[in-house]
Design a protein around this motif. Structure first.
Motif, PDB file in Angstrom:
ATOM      1  N   ALA A  56       0.830  -1.213   0.000  1.00 50.97           N
ATOM      2  CA  ALA A  56       0.000   0.000   0.000  1.00 50.97           C
ATOM      3  C   ALA A  56       0.863   1.261   0.000  1.00 50.97           C
ATOM      4  CB  ALA A  56      -0.933  -0.004   1.214  1.00 50.97           C
ATOM      5  N   ILE A  57       2.028   1.196   0.607  1.00 50.13           N
ATOM      6  CA  ILE A  57       2.950   2.323   0.608  1.00 50.13           C
ATOM      7  C   ILE A  57       3.612   2.463  -0.764  1.00 50.13           C
ATOM      8  CG2 ILE A  57       5.152   3.161   1.545  1.00 50.13           C
ATOM      9  CD1 ILE A  57       4.281   1.770   4.226  1.00 50.13           C
ATOM     10  N   ALA A  58       4.071   1.370  -1.324  1.00 43.61           N
ATOM     11  CA  ALA A  58       4.850   1.401  -2.566  1.00 43.61           C
ATOM     12  C   ALA A  58       4.001   1.588  -3.823  1.00 43.61           C
ATOM     13  CB  ALA A  58       5.668   0.121  -2.689  1.00 43.61           C
ATOM     14  N   ASP A  59       2.826   1.002  -3.879  1.00 42.24           N
ATOM     15  CA  ASP A  59       2.016   1.003  -5.108  1.00 42.24           C
ATOM     16  C   ASP A  59       1.737   2.390  -5.686  1.00 42.24           C
ATOM     17  OD1 ASP A  59       2.026  -1.733  -5.240  1.00 42.24           O
ATOM     18  OD2 ASP A  59      -0.048  -1.990  -4.555  1.00 42.24           O
ATOM     19  N   PRO A  60       1.480   3.412  -4.896  1.00 42.22           N
ATOM     20  CA  PRO A  60       1.231   4.736  -5.477  1.00 42.22           C
ATOM     21  C   PRO A  60       2.473   5.384  -6.104  1.00 42.22           C
ATOM     22  CG  PRO A  60       0.296   4.608  -3.265  1.00 42.22           C
ATOM     23  CD  PRO A  60       1.158   3.398  -3.465  1.00 42.22           C
ATOM     24  N   HIS A  61       3.623   4.729  -5.993  1.00 41.65           N
ATOM     25  CA  HIS A  61       4.879   5.302  -6.484  1.00 41.65           C
ATOM     26  C   HIS A  61       5.590   4.321  -7.420  1.00 41.65           C
ATOM     27  CE1 HIS A  61       4.297   8.251  -3.300  1.00 41.65           C
ATOM     28  NE2 HIS A  61       4.062   7.238  -2.495  1.00 41.65           N
ATOM     29  N   PRO A  62       4.957   3.884  -8.504  1.00 46.92           N
ATOM     30  CA  PRO A  62       5.540   2.831  -9.344  1.00 46.92           C
ATOM     31  C   PRO A  62       6.876   3.219  -9.988  1.00 46.92           C
ATOM     32  CG  PRO A  62       3.674   3.828 -10.444  1.00 46.92           C
ATOM     33  CD  PRO A  62       3.695   4.367  -9.041  1.00 46.92           C
ATOM     34  N   ALA A  63       7.103   4.485 -10.231  1.00 46.98           N
ATOM     35  CA  ALA A  63       8.350   4.898 -10.870  1.00 46.98           C
ATOM     36  C   ALA A  63       9.257   5.663  -9.908  1.00 46.98           C
ATOM     37  CB  ALA A  63       8.052   5.765 -12.085  1.00 46.98           C
ATOM     38  N   GLY A  64       8.887   5.699  -8.654  1.00 48.59           N
ATOM     39  CA  GLY A  64       9.643   6.498  -7.696  1.00 48.59           C
ATOM     40  C   GLY A  64      10.250   5.652  -6.605  1.00 48.59           C
ATOM     41  N   ARG A  65      10.605   6.329  -5.555  1.00 48.39           N
ATOM     42  CA  ARG A  65      11.216   5.682  -4.398  1.00 48.39           C
ATOM     43  C   ARG A  65      10.414   5.996  -3.152  1.00 48.39           C
ATOM     44  NH1 ARG A  65      17.560   7.276  -4.982  1.00 48.39           N
ATOM     45  NH2 ARG A  65      17.841   6.484  -7.087  1.00 48.39           N
ATOM     46  N   VAL A  66      10.445   5.069  -2.231  1.00 50.68           N
ATOM     47  CA  VAL A  66       9.867   5.285  -0.912  1.00 50.68           C
ATOM     48  C   VAL A  66      10.905   4.847   0.119  1.00 50.68           C
ATOM     49  CG1 VAL A  66       7.470   5.000  -1.629  1.00 50.68           C
ATOM     50  CG2 VAL A  66       8.741   3.030  -0.821  1.00 50.68           C
ATOM     51  N   LEU A  67      10.786   5.383   1.293  1.00 54.58           N
ATOM     52  CA  LEU A  67      11.661   4.999   2.386  1.00 54.58           C
ATOM     53  C   LEU A  67      10.786   4.517   3.531  1.00 54.58           C
ATOM     54  CD1 LEU A  67      14.443   4.933   3.831  1.00 54.58           C
ATOM     55  CD2 LEU A  67      13.988   7.295   4.535  1.00 54.58           C
ATOM     56  N   VAL A  68      11.018   3.295   3.959  1.00 59.18           N
ATOM     57  CA  VAL A  68      10.286   2.737   5.088  1.00 59.18           C
ATOM     58  C   VAL A  68      11.305   2.441   6.189  1.00 59.18           C
ATOM     59  CG1 VAL A  68       8.874   0.799   5.901  1.00 59.18           C
ATOM     60  CG2 VAL A  68       8.539   1.703   3.589  1.00 59.18           C
ATOM     61  N   VAL A  69      11.042   2.974   7.365  1.00 58.08           N
ATOM     62  CA  VAL A  69      11.954   2.779   8.492  1.00 58.08           C
ATOM     63  C   VAL A  69      11.190   2.067   9.591  1.00 58.08           C
ATOM     64  CG1 VAL A  69      13.397   3.931  10.205  1.00 58.08           C
ATOM     65  CG2 VAL A  69      13.199   4.881   7.888  1.00 58.08           C
ATOM     66  N   SER A  70      11.786   1.022  10.118  1.00 57.19           N
ATOM     67  CA  SER A  70      11.182   0.264  11.209  1.00 57.19           C
ATOM     68  C   SER A  70      12.297  -0.118  12.177  1.00 57.19           C
ATOM     69  CB  SER A  70      10.471  -0.968  10.644  1.00 57.19           C
ATOM     70  OG  SER A  70       9.785  -1.640  11.669  1.00 57.19           O
ATOM     71  N   HIS A  71      12.003  -0.973  13.106  1.00 56.36           N
ATOM     72  CA  HIS A  71      13.027  -1.423  14.047  1.00 56.36           C
ATOM     73  C   HIS A  71      12.799  -2.880  14.389  1.00 56.36           C
ATOM     74  CE1 HIS A  71      10.604  -1.845  17.732  1.00 56.36           C
ATOM     75  NE2 HIS A  71       9.861  -0.932  17.170  1.00 56.36           N
ATOM     76  N   VAL A  72      13.843  -3.503  14.856  1.00 63.80           N
ATOM     77  CA  VAL A  72      13.797  -4.890  15.316  1.00 63.80           C
ATOM     78  C   VAL A  72      14.505  -4.939  16.651  1.00 63.80           C
ATOM     79  CG1 VAL A  72      14.498  -7.257  14.829  1.00 63.80           C
ATOM     80  CG2 VAL A  72      13.866  -5.750  12.947  1.00 63.80           C
ATOM     81  N   ARG A  73      13.946  -5.670  17.551  1.00 67.04           N
ATOM     82  CA  ARG A  73      14.604  -5.799  18.863  1.00 67.04           C
ATOM     83  C   ARG A  73      15.644  -6.876  18.808  1.00 67.04           C
ATOM     84  NH1 ARG A  73      10.470  -5.174  23.813  1.00 67.04           N
ATOM     85  NH2 ARG A  73       9.841  -3.085  23.328  1.00 67.04           N
TER      86      ARG A  73
END
Length: 73
Positions: A56-73
């Protein structure tokens, strides 16, 4: 927020990327959990939820870039 501010990007929180839902175990110690049945998400359900959120985050940007930041313990 630090990365977004530095790059001038809008920061949004996505609830679909939250940690696994542990159901009624939430907030309990190991001793309190002992013997209680698991009623949270399975690993498969968690993975499906996270992948749905990422698409859902990536689909609106088919020719662009997205940055997703998360964490892991």
């Amino acid at each position: 927020e630090i990365v977004g501010a530095r790059l001038g990007l809008l920061v949004k929180q996505e609830s679909g990327l939250r940690e696994i839902d542990v159901g009624s175990w939430q907030g309990l110690t190991r001793a309190q959990i002992d013997g209680r049945p698991w009623d949270g998400e399975t690993y498969e359900q968690h993975a499906e939820r996270v992948m749905h959120a990422l698409r859902a985050i990536a689909d609106p940007h088919p020719a662009g870039r997205v940055l997703v930041v998360s964490h892991v313990r």
